[in-house]
Design an enzyme around this catalytic site. Structure first.
Site, PDB file in Angstrom:
ATOM      1  N   ASP A  36       7.979  -6.560  -1.998  1.00 22.19           N
ATOM      2  CA  ASP A  36       7.605  -5.305  -1.351  1.00 22.19           C
ATOM      3  C   ASP A  36       6.118  -5.344  -1.042  1.00 22.19           C
ATOM      4  OD1 ASP A  36       7.244  -2.658  -0.521  1.00 22.19           O
ATOM      5  OD2 ASP A  36       8.608  -1.859  -2.036  1.00 22.19           O
ATOM      6  N   ARG A  77       4.517  -2.981   0.811  1.00 23.22           N
ATOM      7  CA  ARG A  77       4.068  -1.676   1.288  1.00 23.22           C
ATOM      8  C   ARG A  77       2.906  -1.113   0.471  1.00 23.22           C
ATOM      9  NH1 ARG A  77       9.964   1.000   1.552  1.00 23.22           N
ATOM     10  NH2 ARG A  77      10.044  -0.146  -0.409  1.00 23.22           N
TER      11      ARG A  77
END
EC number: 3.5.4.25
Length: 192
Positions: free
Chosen positions: A126, A128
């Site tokens: 991930d 983000r």
């Protein structure tokens, strides 16, 4: 709000109800990125909030490989009734971008799970960053919220800016996303 430029507000009638929209342009060293907030005109001091990362394949094309499109639709439906906002972040493919996401999908077609595929093309599970969402919450003066999520990383990120109560958002599994949802639960700690 040093790194944000804020647009005017506009009305957005949808199949879920009447919303307003406002765009936040994030300025960074690698250019700018536009994020969208979709909200009901008069939300409460404890609104429903959905922090949603862009998923072109799920949100616009109805992909069944993920739960993104279903989660966004469920959130918009609830928010239209109860009041609140969707913060739509331009972080396609958990932050790896559309081009890389398609390459990761090709690896998933060969039997690798979503995390393995990301790692095989040089990314973390991930990528983000939710700090921009915190700035958006501050803009709307949100100090308390009911966050529609199953992702503990989103909860932790937004707790820096406001009091967060989690409300689950469960999209039914299908034959195409069942393995993906299991990986999110077992390897990423999602509360499914």
């Amino acid at each position: 709000m040093k790194r944000l430029e804020v647009s005017n507000q506009a009305k957005l009638p949808t199949q879920f109800g009447e919303f307003c929209i406002q765009c936040f342009r994030e300025k960074g060293s690698s250019g700018s990125k536009d994020h969208l907030v979709v909200f009901t005109p008069n939300f409460s001091q404890n609104p429903l909030v959905r922090l949603h990362s862009e998923c072109l394949t799920g949100d616009a094309l109805g992909s069944q490989k993920c739960d993104c499109g279903g989660a966004l639709q469920m959130a918009l439906e609830r928010i239209s009734k109860e009041g609140g906002l969707v913060i739509y972040l331009r972080q396609e493919g958990r932050g790896i971008g559309l081009f890389n996401k398609v390459n990761a999908y090709a690896l998933q077609d060969k039997g690798y799970d979503t995390i393995q595929a990301n790692e095989m093309i040089g990314f973390k599970d991930d990528e983000r960053d939710y700090s921009i969402a915190g700035e958006i919450l501050e803009y709307y003066r949100i100090k308390k919220m009911r966050l529609l999520t199953n992702n503990p990383k989103k909860i932790a990120a937004l707790e820096k800016y406001a009091e967060v109560t989690r409300e689950s958002l469960i999209v039914c599994a299908n034959e195409h996303n069942q393995g993906y949802l299991e990986v999110k639960k077992l390897k990423m700690g999602h509360l499914l």
